[in-house]
Design a protein around this motif. Structure first.
Motif, PDB file in Angstrom:
ATOM      1  N   LEU A 119      97.242 -49.015   9.207  1.00  0.00           N
ATOM      2  CA  LEU A 119      97.770 -50.093  10.038  1.00  0.00           C
ATOM      3  C   LEU A 119      96.576 -50.896  10.537  1.00  0.00           C
ATOM      4  O   LEU A 119      95.619 -50.328  11.078  1.00  0.00           O
ATOM      5  N   VAL A 120      96.635 -52.209  10.340  1.00  0.00           N
ATOM      6  CA  VAL A 120      95.544 -53.098  10.733  1.00  0.00           C
ATOM      7  C   VAL A 120      96.124 -54.219  11.588  1.00  0.00           C
ATOM      8  O   VAL A 120      97.072 -54.890  11.172  1.00  0.00           O
ATOM      9  N   THR A 121      95.562 -54.442  12.767  1.00  0.00           N
ATOM     10  CA  THR A 121      96.033 -55.554  13.591  1.00  0.00           C
ATOM     11  C   THR A 121      95.271 -56.827  13.236  1.00  0.00           C
ATOM     12  O   THR A 121      94.132 -56.780  12.803  1.00  0.00           O
ATOM     13  N   GLY A 122      95.940 -57.964  13.423  1.00  0.00           N
ATOM     14  CA  GLY A 122      95.292 -59.243  13.177  1.00  0.00           C
ATOM     15  C   GLY A 122      94.779 -59.379  11.760  1.00  0.00           C
ATOM     16  O   GLY A 122      93.656 -59.842  11.544  1.00  0.00           O
ATOM     17  N   ARG A 169      91.684 -60.026   7.753  1.00  0.00           N
ATOM     18  CA  ARG A 169      92.181 -60.196   6.381  1.00  0.00           C
ATOM     19  C   ARG A 169      91.264 -59.487   5.381  1.00  0.00           C
ATOM     20  O   ARG A 169      91.742 -58.844   4.437  1.00  0.00           O
ATOM     21  N   ALA A 170      89.950 -59.602   5.598  1.00  0.00           N
ATOM     22  CA  ALA A 170      89.013 -58.923   4.703  1.00  0.00           C
ATOM     23  C   ALA A 170      89.209 -57.412   4.746  1.00  0.00           C
ATOM     24  O   ALA A 170      89.114 -56.728   3.717  1.00  0.00           O
ATOM     25  N   ILE A 171      89.495 -56.878   5.935  1.00  0.00           N
ATOM     26  CA  ILE A 171      89.739 -55.438   6.063  1.00  0.00           C
ATOM     27  C   ILE A 171      91.011 -55.038   5.326  1.00  0.00           C
ATOM     28  O   ILE A 171      91.048 -54.036   4.597  1.00  0.00           O
ATOM     29  N   VAL A 172      92.070 -55.811   5.515  1.00  0.00           N
ATOM     30  CA  VAL A 172      93.340 -55.507   4.839  1.00  0.00           C
ATOM     31  C   VAL A 172      93.170 -55.517   3.330  1.00  0.00           C
ATOM     32  O   VAL A 172      93.591 -54.585   2.632  1.00  0.00           O
ATOM     33  N   THR A 173      92.564 -56.565   2.777  1.00  0.00           N
ATOM     34  CA  THR A 173      92.434 -56.666   1.328  1.00  0.00           C
ATOM     35  C   THR A 173      91.486 -55.600   0.778  1.00  0.00           C
ATOM     36  O   THR A 173      91.692 -55.095  -0.329  1.00  0.00           O
ATOM     37  N   ALA A 174      90.462 -55.233   1.560  1.00  0.00           N
ATOM     38  CA  ALA A 174      89.551 -54.180   1.108  1.00  0.00           C
ATOM     39  C   ALA A 174      90.261 -52.827   1.070  1.00  0.00           C
ATOM     40  O   ALA A 174      90.087 -52.047   0.123  1.00  0.00           O
ATOM     41  N   GLU A 221     101.724 -69.432   7.643  1.00  0.00           N
ATOM     42  CA  GLU A 221     101.142 -69.804   6.350  1.00  0.00           C
ATOM     43  C   GLU A 221     100.103 -68.777   5.904  1.00  0.00           C
ATOM     44  O   GLU A 221     100.078 -68.368   4.739  1.00  0.00           O
ATOM     45  N   ALA A 222      99.253 -68.340   6.829  1.00  0.00           N
ATOM     46  CA  ALA A 222      98.265 -67.317   6.497  1.00  0.00           C
ATOM     47  C   ALA A 222      98.951 -66.000   6.144  1.00  0.00           C
ATOM     48  O   ALA A 222      98.506 -65.282   5.239  1.00  0.00           O
ATOM     49  N   ALA A 223     100.039 -65.679   6.842  1.00  0.00           N
ATOM     50  CA  ALA A 223     100.776 -64.449   6.554  1.00  0.00           C
ATOM     51  C   ALA A 223     101.383 -64.484   5.162  1.00  0.00           C
ATOM     52  O   ALA A 223     101.338 -63.494   4.413  1.00  0.00           O
ATOM     53  N   GLU A 224     101.955 -65.622   4.785  1.00  0.00           N
ATOM     54  CA  GLU A 224     102.550 -65.751   3.459  1.00  0.00           C
ATOM     55  C   GLU A 224     101.493 -65.695   2.368  1.00  0.00           C
ATOM     56  O   GLU A 224     101.709 -65.097   1.301  1.00  0.00           O
ATOM     57  N   SER A 225     100.314 -66.276   2.632  1.00  0.00           N
ATOM     58  CA  SER A 225      99.219 -66.219   1.674  1.00  0.00           C
ATOM     59  C   SER A 225      98.748 -64.781   1.465  1.00  0.00           C
ATOM     60  O   SER A 225      98.528 -64.333   0.328  1.00  0.00           O
ATOM     61  N   LEU A 226      98.611 -64.034   2.552  1.00  0.00           N
ATOM     62  CA  LEU A 226      98.196 -62.636   2.435  1.00  0.00           C
ATOM     63  C   LEU A 226      99.248 -61.820   1.697  1.00  0.00           C
ATOM     64  O   LEU A 226      98.911 -60.970   0.862  1.00  0.00           O
ATOM     65  N   THR A 227     100.508 -62.067   1.995  1.00  0.00           N
ATOM     66  CA  THR A 227     101.585 -61.342   1.321  1.00  0.00           C
ATOM     67  C   THR A 227     101.507 -61.543  -0.189  1.00  0.00           C
ATOM     68  O   THR A 227     101.668 -60.583  -0.969  1.00  0.00           O
ATOM     69  N   ARG A 228     101.250 -62.771  -0.610  1.00  0.00           N
ATOM     70  CA  ARG A 228     101.108 -63.040  -2.045  1.00  0.00           C
ATOM     71  C   ARG A 228      99.926 -62.270  -2.631  1.00  0.00           C
ATOM     72  O   ARG A 228     100.025 -61.691  -3.724  1.00  0.00           O
TER      73      ARG A 228
END
Length: 245
Positions: free
Chosen positions: A11-14, A21-26, A43-50
């Motif tokens: 679980l990662v906040t923010g 975002r870098a932490i989530v994708t890593a 918009e940032a949330a939808e981009s990360l989801t993709r």
């Protein structure tokens, strides 16, 4: 080197912008399943989801205001129902603040403290029952909290408090094999030029021994190390990711 994160539940906040975002994708790239959140930037949330759809794992991006206990409960419940528990919690959500102390209103004080400190407590408090034995909590603080900076007293206070929290709570959860550590970034270039005027940008680079600003990926790599079993005997520690300022 294999960080042994495949199959871990995080679980990662923010997690939709910048360092988060870098932490989530890593983490996702290392094979972990990740639940993360955003407050307003859809918009940032939808981009990360993709982007997360291109990786293996059970990933979820949730809207939540972490200053609201009810939203925190709802956010953490997604981790419980979708992942069945947690092995990693990364508190990376935060806001900056810059104003002379004499000009900091109570509204500005609460904005910074509620986001950087109260939300941190709420999320950790809610996730503790979900943490498996041997789990890891990583807090993203700021190296300026140990040096101080004029015009940022309320911000540095919010980050310095995390250090005391980490050193205290690691003693409480250590018997369960749970580790808590802190990553303390310096000046991080989350956007081109770090959002600074060119002359200030060059001056800031000169403050670092490595003569460059950090990147979000630099911070994410440090988080992954502390979250991994490779740091199994590291707890209550602060890892400075500041290029030697």
């Amino acid at each position: 080197m294999d960080l042994q994160l495949a199959g871990k539940r995080a679980l990662v906040t923010g997690g939709t912008r910048g360092i988060g975002r870098a932490i989530v994708t890593a983490l996702a790239g290392a094979g972990a399943s990740v639940v993360t959140c955003y407050r307003t930037d859809r918009e940032a949330a939808e981009s990360l989801t993709r982007d997360l759809k291109a990786t293996d794992g059970n990933h979820h991006v949730v809207q939540a205001d972490l200053r609201d206990p009810a939203d925190v409960t709802r956010f953490v419940e997604v981790a419980r129902t979708e992942l069945g528990g947690l092995d990693i919690v990364v508190n990376s959500a935060g806001v900056d603040g810059h104003a002379p102390t004499a000009e900091v209103t109570i509204e500005e004080w609460r904005r910074v403290m509620d986001t950087n400190l109260t939300a941190f407590h709420l999320v950790t408090h809610a996730t503790l029952p979900l943490l498996a034995e041997g789990a890891s909590i990583v807090a993203v603080s700021a190296s300026v909290s140990t040096r101080g900076m004029a015009g940022k007293a309320h911000y540095t206070a919010s980050k310095a408090a995390i250090n005391g929290w980490v050193r205290s709570v690691c003693k409480e959860v250590g018997p369960r094999g749970i580790r808590i550590n802190e990553v303390s970034p310096g000046i991080i270039e989350t956007e081109p030029g770090a959002g600074l005027p060119p002359e200030v940008y060059e001056r800031m680079k000169g403050f670092a021994s490595l003569r460059r600003l950090g990147t979000s990926e630099d911070v994410a790599n440090a988080v992954l190390l502390l979250a991994s079993p490779l740091a199994a005997y590291v707890t209550g520690a602060t890892l400075h990711v500041d290029g030697g300022i």
